[in-house]
Structures are given as structure tokens and as C-alpha cells.
Design an enzyme around this catalytic site. Structure first.
Site, PDB file in Angstrom:
ATOM      1  N   GLY A   1       0.529   4.309   1.029  1.00 19.41           N
ATOM      2  CA  GLY A   1       0.629   5.012   2.299  1.00 19.41           C
ATOM      3  C   GLY A   1       1.475   4.248   3.295  1.00 19.41           C
ATOM      4  O   GLY A   1       2.357   4.806   3.963  1.00 19.41           O
TER       5      GLY A   1
ATOM      6  N   GLY B   1       0.854  -1.184   0.000  1.00 21.45           N
ATOM      7  CA  GLY B   1       0.000   0.000   0.000  1.00 21.45           C
ATOM      8  C   GLY B   1       0.884   1.225   0.000  1.00 21.45           C
ATOM      9  O   GLY B   1       1.853   1.314   0.778  1.00 21.45           O
TER      10      GLY B   1
ATOM     11  N   ALA C   1       8.001  -0.676  -5.022  1.00 22.57           N
ATOM     12  CA  ALA C   1       7.882   0.355  -3.976  1.00 22.57           C
ATOM     13  C   ALA C   1       8.866   1.500  -4.133  1.00 22.57           C
ATOM     14  O   ALA C   1       8.975   2.346  -3.240  1.00 22.57           O
ATOM     15  CB  ALA C   1       8.060  -0.280  -2.604  1.00 22.57           C
ATOM     16  N   ALA C   2       9.561   1.576  -5.258  1.00 18.29           N
ATOM     17  CA  ALA C   2      10.634   2.560  -5.398  1.00 18.29           C
ATOM     18  C   ALA C   2      10.148   3.994  -5.163  1.00 18.29           C
ATOM     19  O   ALA C   2      10.781   4.766  -4.429  1.00 18.29           O
ATOM     20  CB  ALA C   2      11.263   2.443  -6.779  1.00 18.29           C
ATOM     21  N   GLY C   3       9.017   4.342  -5.770  1.00 13.26           N
ATOM     22  CA  GLY C   3       8.507   5.706  -5.607  1.00 13.26           C
ATOM     23  C   GLY C   3       8.086   6.004  -4.183  1.00 13.26           C
ATOM     24  O   GLY C   3       8.286   7.122  -3.680  1.00 13.26           O
ATOM     25  N   ASP C   4       7.520   5.017  -3.500  1.00 15.38           N
ATOM     26  CA  ASP C   4       7.095   5.204  -2.115  1.00 15.38           C
ATOM     27  C   ASP C   4       8.285   5.361  -1.190  1.00 15.38           C
ATOM     28  O   ASP C   4       8.280   6.197  -0.277  1.00 15.38           O
ATOM     29  CB  ASP C   4       6.255   4.015  -1.653  1.00 15.38           C
ATOM     30  CG  ASP C   4       5.014   3.823  -2.506  1.00 15.38           C
ATOM     31  OD1 ASP C   4       4.471   4.829  -2.996  1.00 15.38           O
ATOM     32  OD2 ASP C   4       4.593   2.666  -2.687  1.00 15.38           O
TER      33      ASP C   4
ATOM     34  N   ASP D   1      12.955  -5.701  -8.181  1.00 10.49           N
ATOM     35  CA  ASP D   1      11.534  -5.362  -8.082  1.00 10.49           C
ATOM     36  C   ASP D   1      11.404  -3.865  -7.828  1.00 10.49           C
ATOM     37  O   ASP D   1      11.868  -3.356  -6.812  1.00 10.49           O
ATOM     38  CB  ASP D   1      10.900  -6.153  -6.925  1.00 10.49           C
ATOM     39  CG  ASP D   1       9.396  -5.955  -6.816  1.00 10.49           C
ATOM     40  OD1 ASP D   1       8.829  -5.171  -7.592  1.00 10.49           O
ATOM     41  OD2 ASP D   1       8.788  -6.585  -5.931  1.00 10.49           O
TER      42      ASP D   1
ATOM     43  N   GLY E   1       9.525  -7.337  -3.057  1.00 10.19           N
ATOM     44  CA  GLY E   1       8.458  -6.887  -2.176  1.00 10.19           C
ATOM     45  C   GLY E   1       8.464  -5.393  -1.976  1.00 10.19           C
ATOM     46  O   GLY E   1       9.337  -4.667  -2.470  1.00 10.19           O
TER      47      GLY E   1
END
Length: 305
Positions: free
Chosen positions: A39, A37, A248-251, A245, A286
């Protein structure tokens, strides 16, 4: 201190040889479950990298996935989550062997986070200075938060993902707007009917006229570009060979950016710190499982001066 309002999902990840074409069936190489997610990814990043407390207002379902996610937050000492009878949000992610991904989101409990619900938490949120917002909860909620907290002189960092239902009113309240290339192109066409590549100067002018203070354009392997009314700054990304993977790089970038800014780093230093964190994350599988520790980021920066 950093506050986050946004989504929590269980990421259901299928690793495949290549993206599945329409009408095609293929066997997955593996099936895995990861806390995710946008957030939650940003909140966990901030918690792992910061010495300060992180408050994350999110909604979880009263189900097994919700229990897994809440246990993860408890371990990180992240507080602020609530439960609802809606099922925990999910993201179904197809990841190719070279690390590219495609994602389908099921909103679930994330839809519980309405402006009315958030309003009941405003006094708590007001204790924090930097806020991370994304677009996996109802857009009217993100708009309400940005408007309310900006009036209290808070710093708003907005990640426009997914970009489909965003309205331009929010940009009046945004200090740092962090799109990737595709999101920037999409929103430029949606709001201004402009091709951002062919009409970059006019596109930027129109965005700034909406009230945005800074645009940090993420371009994958290419330079990160900071645009504001006074300057353009290109910051090279770190070269990473073993990409596993990119989910989630931007998060991770946004969470790390908030930490660096909150600690008083200048914008160039903050972007470099965030880029290092994201660079490490893409070498691991992940979403939250890929987030580095503070020590790992500092060591990475020392080795890549």
C-alpha cells in the site's frame, strides 16, 4: 484524486548470493532497511508522479519503524495514516545478486485496518475517485472498501498480492485487476480449477462473469497483456539490462497506472506510462527508494519511443 488503503511495512532486506535452500545456512552480503509495504509503495508512487493530493489510509505502530515511515509520508505530503499499539508491519526480503526476491510478511499494525475502522473514514475516502487496493491488510477490509466505494461510482484498481486468502466476491467491484503470472495461475486454479495457460479463453470468460472490467496481466520481461470482454491488447515492456531489485515493480506499476488514468490517459498510454515507471524502479535497490520522479519517467519515455 487518488486514494490508497493498504499496508505499510519496514522492509528488512538481506542481499544473498542465491536463495537459501531448506536446511542451509549462508552469510548475507548486506543487511539494509527500506520503507515498504504494498500500500505504501503504491501511495508513494502516486504522490511522486501525480500533481494531485494522495490520501493513504494505513496503520503504523508506536515504534521506531513507525516514526521512520510517518516521516517519509510527511515529506511526500501523504496524509491519512493512523497509529496503533501493534508493532509496525515488516517484510523480510531475500534478494539475490541478479535481482530476484522472496518475501515473508509480518502483518503487525496492518491487521488494525478492519472494516469497522475503515467505515469511520468513508466520508473522507469518498472525496477521491481512483482507489488502489492490495492484499496485505485483512481481505474482508479490502472487500468492504471495494463494495462500498464502487457503490459510490469510484474506480477500483486491485492488486491481488499476496493471493492466498482472496475470495472471488471482490471481483464484482473491480475495474482493473492487475495480477502477475503466478497470481493469475493460482487464482484461476483456486476459483475455477482451470490451468490458465491451457484454458485461457475459458478462464478469462469466468473471470469476466464475476464482474471484472479489465485484467492487466504483468509478465515480468514479457509483454503486458490487457484483457477485457471486447479486446486483447499486448503492450511490450521496456527492455532493462541492469536489473538490481524487482521488489516494488508491481506496486510502482499500479501507482503509476492510477496516476495516468486519473490524468485522462487512455488505457494503452496508461499501461505504457506504468511500465516505464516500473522499468526504472527495478534498476534501483529497495522499494520506495526505487520509485522514480515524474521527470525521470517522462525522460525515459522520450528515450524509448
Amino acid at each position: 484524486m487518488i486514494g490508497v488503503v493498504g499496508s505499510s511495512n519496514m522492509d528488512i532486506v538481506l542481499t544473498v548470493e542465491k536463495f537459501t535452500n531448506p536446511g542451509e545456512t549462508q552469510k548475507a552480503i548486506s543487511l539494509e532497511y527500506f520503507p515498504g509495504g504494498k500500500g505504501a509503495n503504491q501511495a508513494v508512487t502516486a504522490a511522486k508522479l501525480s500533481k494531485e493530493e494522495v490520501y493513504f489510509f494505513t496503520a503504523l505502530g508506536n515504534d521506531d519503524f513507525g516514526k521512520v515511515l510517518s516521516n517519509n509520508f510527511d515529506k511526500m505530503k501523504i496524509k491519512g495514516y493512523v497509529y496503533t499499539d501493534l508493532p509496525t508491519g515488516r517484510a523480510y526480503i531475500e534478494v539475490t545478486k541478479n535481482g530476484e526476491n522472496r518475501i515473508i510478511i509480518f502483518e503487525g499494525a496492518n491487521g488494525f485496518i478492519t472494516p469497522e475502522i475503515v467505515e469511520s473514514k468513508i466520508n473522507v475516502l469518498n472525496e477521491y475517485k481512483y482507489f488502489l487496493l492490495q492484499n496485505e491488510i485483512p481481505f474482508e477490509t479490502s472487500l468492504h472498501i471495494a463494495k462500498t466505494l464502487k457503490s459510490k461510482k469510484k474506480i477500483i484498481i486491485f492488486d491481488p498480492a499476496p493471493a492466498q486468502n482472496i475470495e472471488k466476491e471482490i471481483f464484482e467491484y473491480v475495474d482493473y485487476f492487475t495480477p502477475n503470472e503466478e497470481e493469475f495461475k493460482y487464482l484461476s486454479m483456486k476459483f475455477f480449477n482451470l490451468n490458465s495457460e491451457k484454458n485461457l479463453k475459458e478462464t478469462l470468460r469466468k473471470f469476466f462473469n464475476l464482474g471484472i472490467k479489465n485484467i492487466i496481466l504483468k509478465q515480468g520481461e514479457k509483454d503486458i497483456i490487457l484483457y477485457n470482454r471486447n479486446s486483447i491488447l499486448k503492450i511490450p515492456v521496456f527492455k532493462v539490462d541492469n536489473v538490481v531489485d524487482t521488489t516494488a515493480a508491481g506496486d510502482v506499476f499500479n501507482g503509476a497506472l492510477a496516476v495516468a488514468l486519473e490524468e485522462g490517459k487512455n488505457i494503452k498510454e496508461a499501461i505504457r506510462f506504468a511500465s516505464a515507471a516500473a522499468g526504472i524502479a527495478i534498476t534501483r535497490k529497495g522499494a520506495q527508494s526505487s520509485i522514480p520522479t515524474r521527470e525521470e519517467v517522462e525522460e525515459f519515455l522520450k528515450l524509448n519511443k
